[in-house]
Design a protein around this motif. Structure first.
Motif, PDB file in Angstrom:
ATOM      1  N   VAL A   1      -4.909  -3.956  12.374  1.00  0.00           N
ATOM      2  CA  VAL A   1      -4.180  -3.666  11.146  1.00  0.00           C
ATOM      3  C   VAL A   1      -3.505  -4.951  10.694  1.00  0.00           C
ATOM      4  O   VAL A   1      -3.068  -5.753  11.521  1.00  0.00           O
ATOM      5  CB  VAL A   1      -3.129  -2.544  11.368  1.00  0.00           C
ATOM      6  N   TYR A   2      -3.477  -5.166   9.370  1.00  0.00           N
ATOM      7  CA  TYR A   2      -2.680  -6.286   8.884  1.00  0.00           C
ATOM      8  C   TYR A   2      -2.097  -5.964   7.525  1.00  0.00           C
ATOM      9  O   TYR A   2      -2.561  -5.072   6.814  1.00  0.00           O
ATOM     10  CB  TYR A   2      -3.462  -7.593   8.911  1.00  0.00           C
TER      11      TYR A   2
ATOM     12  N   VAL B   1       5.281  -7.953  12.076  1.00  0.00           N
ATOM     13  CA  VAL B   1       4.105  -8.774  12.387  1.00  0.00           C
ATOM     14  C   VAL B   1       3.266  -8.919  11.121  1.00  0.00           C
ATOM     15  O   VAL B   1       3.309  -8.075  10.229  1.00  0.00           O
ATOM     16  CB  VAL B   1       3.228  -8.162  13.510  1.00  0.00           C
ATOM     17  N   TYR B   2       2.503 -10.013  11.064  1.00  0.00           N
ATOM     18  CA  TYR B   2       1.532 -10.164   9.972  1.00  0.00           C
ATOM     19  C   TYR B   2       0.345  -9.235  10.205  1.00  0.00           C
ATOM     20  O   TYR B   2      -0.211  -8.669   9.267  1.00  0.00           O
ATOM     21  CB  TYR B   2       1.029 -11.606   9.896  1.00  0.00           C
ATOM     22  N   GLY B   3      -0.033  -9.105  11.466  1.00  0.00           N
ATOM     23  CA  GLY B   3      -1.158  -8.255  11.825  1.00  0.00           C
ATOM     24  C   GLY B   3      -1.193  -8.064  13.327  1.00  0.00           C
ATOM     25  O   GLY B   3      -0.463  -8.723  14.073  1.00  0.00           O
ATOM     26  N   GLN B   4      -2.041  -7.151  13.767  1.00  0.00           N
ATOM     27  CA  GLN B   4      -2.171  -6.893  15.202  1.00  0.00           C
ATOM     28  C   GLN B   4      -3.555  -6.314  15.461  1.00  0.00           C
ATOM     29  O   GLN B   4      -4.107  -5.599  14.618  1.00  0.00           O
ATOM     30  CB  GLN B   4      -1.102  -5.910  15.683  1.00  0.00           C
TER      31      GLN B   4
ATOM     32  N   ASP C   1       5.137  -3.304   4.867  1.00  0.00           N
ATOM     33  CA  ASP C   1       5.529  -4.131   6.002  1.00  0.00           C
ATOM     34  C   ASP C   1       5.247  -3.356   7.285  1.00  0.00           C
ATOM     35  O   ASP C   1       5.351  -2.126   7.318  1.00  0.00           O
ATOM     36  CB  ASP C   1       7.024  -4.463   5.899  1.00  0.00           C
ATOM     37  N   ILE C   2       4.886  -4.065   8.365  1.00  0.00           N
ATOM     38  CA  ILE C   2       4.534  -3.391   9.615  1.00  0.00           C
ATOM     39  C   ILE C   2       5.293  -4.004  10.790  1.00  0.00           C
ATOM     40  O   ILE C   2       5.695  -5.162  10.751  1.00  0.00           O
ATOM     41  CB  ILE C   2       3.011  -3.442   9.888  1.00  0.00           C
TER      42      ILE C   2
ATOM     43  N   ILE D   1      -5.347 -14.312   7.862  1.00  0.00           N
ATOM     44  CA  ILE D   1      -4.819 -13.268   8.748  1.00  0.00           C
ATOM     45  C   ILE D   1      -5.924 -12.292   9.130  1.00  0.00           C
ATOM     46  O   ILE D   1      -6.044 -11.886  10.296  1.00  0.00           O
ATOM     47  CB  ILE D   1      -3.644 -12.518   8.089  1.00  0.00           C
ATOM     48  N   LEU D   2      -6.774 -11.923   8.174  1.00  0.00           N
ATOM     49  CA  LEU D   2      -7.871 -11.001   8.495  1.00  0.00           C
ATOM     50  C   LEU D   2      -8.871 -11.649   9.449  1.00  0.00           C
ATOM     51  O   LEU D   2      -9.287 -11.033  10.439  1.00  0.00           O
ATOM     52  CB  LEU D   2      -8.575 -10.552   7.215  1.00  0.00           C
ATOM     53  N   LEU D   3      -9.260 -12.893   9.192  1.00  0.00           N
ATOM     54  CA  LEU D   3     -10.195 -13.572  10.090  1.00  0.00           C
ATOM     55  C   LEU D   3      -9.593 -13.730  11.486  1.00  0.00           C
ATOM     56  O   LEU D   3     -10.293 -13.613  12.497  1.00  0.00           O
ATOM     57  CB  LEU D   3     -10.576 -14.944   9.529  1.00  0.00           C
TER      58      LEU D   3
END
Length: 287
Positions: A162-163, A150-153, A140-141, A199-201
């Motif tokens: 990062v995700y 967050v899911y990602g940033q 988890d981040i 999330i990556l896209l």
């Protein structure tokens, strides 16, 4: 391209709904990003010369029965960003740069630590090929005390992101022991592929200069919760598509067809149908 961003929009795209109390747009004052604003934006990744590689850096253990294969996720990335190469780096352990805390019995890593590591080790990657680099983790981040998960940033100025897979499992927030012992059903696998890919896209979209979309239901919508995340589609609205096209100059129909085929391959039926329907709108605008 002009037909792709003008033809039968009402049949393919829905406006962003009025935000509820927990939604992203209720807590974040987004101004939106016009095409002109995108063109003026200087801090964005643009493939050029040899700099065309998206590096994916796994961090921490991925020895888990419910994890989605990196190779599956990368297939989608290669089609979505057609002028880029995608290279999966060897998995590394958490480093001393990566600050963490314990919250409610869960270890969370601060996103700043990932950026520090990726910046410090940039020389170990091929600097002549690197365009952007994204760290992926099962942990988890969080960003800070305000954005406590967050899911990602994305850190656009450094071309880094990062995700986390941590909150993408449909069984979350079940205990780690329960997750590890629960078989991955076909239904859950489809949900997790969809979430991991989007999330990556989304974060890569930020690195390529796209801000959060406030116009249509779109891959680039912000997400404060699981409901919003699942509402995000695996496609760009016409406004965001035009921005991405201005960077990559791809054949829209070719990308749509390939993406539809990958969606079919991994049983993303909703997305498969949408892409073929949208292709028909583009190829037969007068029908």
């Amino acid at each position: 391209m002009q037909i792709a961003v003008t033809s039968k929009l009402d049949e393919s795209f829905q406006p962003v709904p009025i935000p509820s109390d927990d939604d992203w747009l209720r807590s974040h004052k987004e101004k939106g990003q016009t095409m002109k604003a995108f063109e003026r934006k200087t801090s964005k990744a643009v493939p050029h010369a040899t700099h065309k590689t998206i590096y994916i850096q796994p961090i921490g253990s991925f020895d888990h029965p419910r994890v989605i294969s990196f190779n599956v996720i990368i297939e989608f990335v290669r089609v979505f960003f057609p002028r880029c190469e995608v290279e999966l780096l060897s998995t590394i352990d958490f480093s001393k740069d990566m600050k963490y805390r314990e919250k409610d019995g869960i270890r969370q890593y601060q996103t700043a630590g990932f950026y520090k590591y990726l910046s410090r080790t940039r020389h170990k990657r091929n600097s002549r090929r690197e365009l952007v680099c994204v760290a992926i983790t099962m942990a988890d981040i969080y960003v800070d005390e305000v954005e406590d998960w967050v899911y990602g940033q994305a850190r656009i100025v450094d071309s880094l992101a990062v995700y986390s897979f941590a909150r993408l499992d449909p069984l979350y927030p079940t205990s780690p022991q329960t997750l590890f012992s629960s078989p991955l059903t076909d239904e859950h696998r489809v949900i997790m592929i969809r979430r991991c890919v989007k999330i990556l896209l989304h974060e890569l979209g930020h690195l390529f200069g796209l801000k959060h979309c406030i116009y249509y239901i779109c891959l680039m919508n912000g997400a404060n919760n699981e409901t919003e995340m699942d509402r995000q589609p695996l496609y760009l609205c016409p406004i965001c598509l035009r921005k991405l096209y201005s960077t990559f100059h791809f054949n829209v129909c070719d990308v749509y067809e390939k993406f539809a085929n990958i969606c079919e391959k991994y049983r993303l039926e909703e997305e498969h149908k949408w892409y073929w329907k949208r292709l028909d709108c583009i190829q037969n605008p007068n029908k």
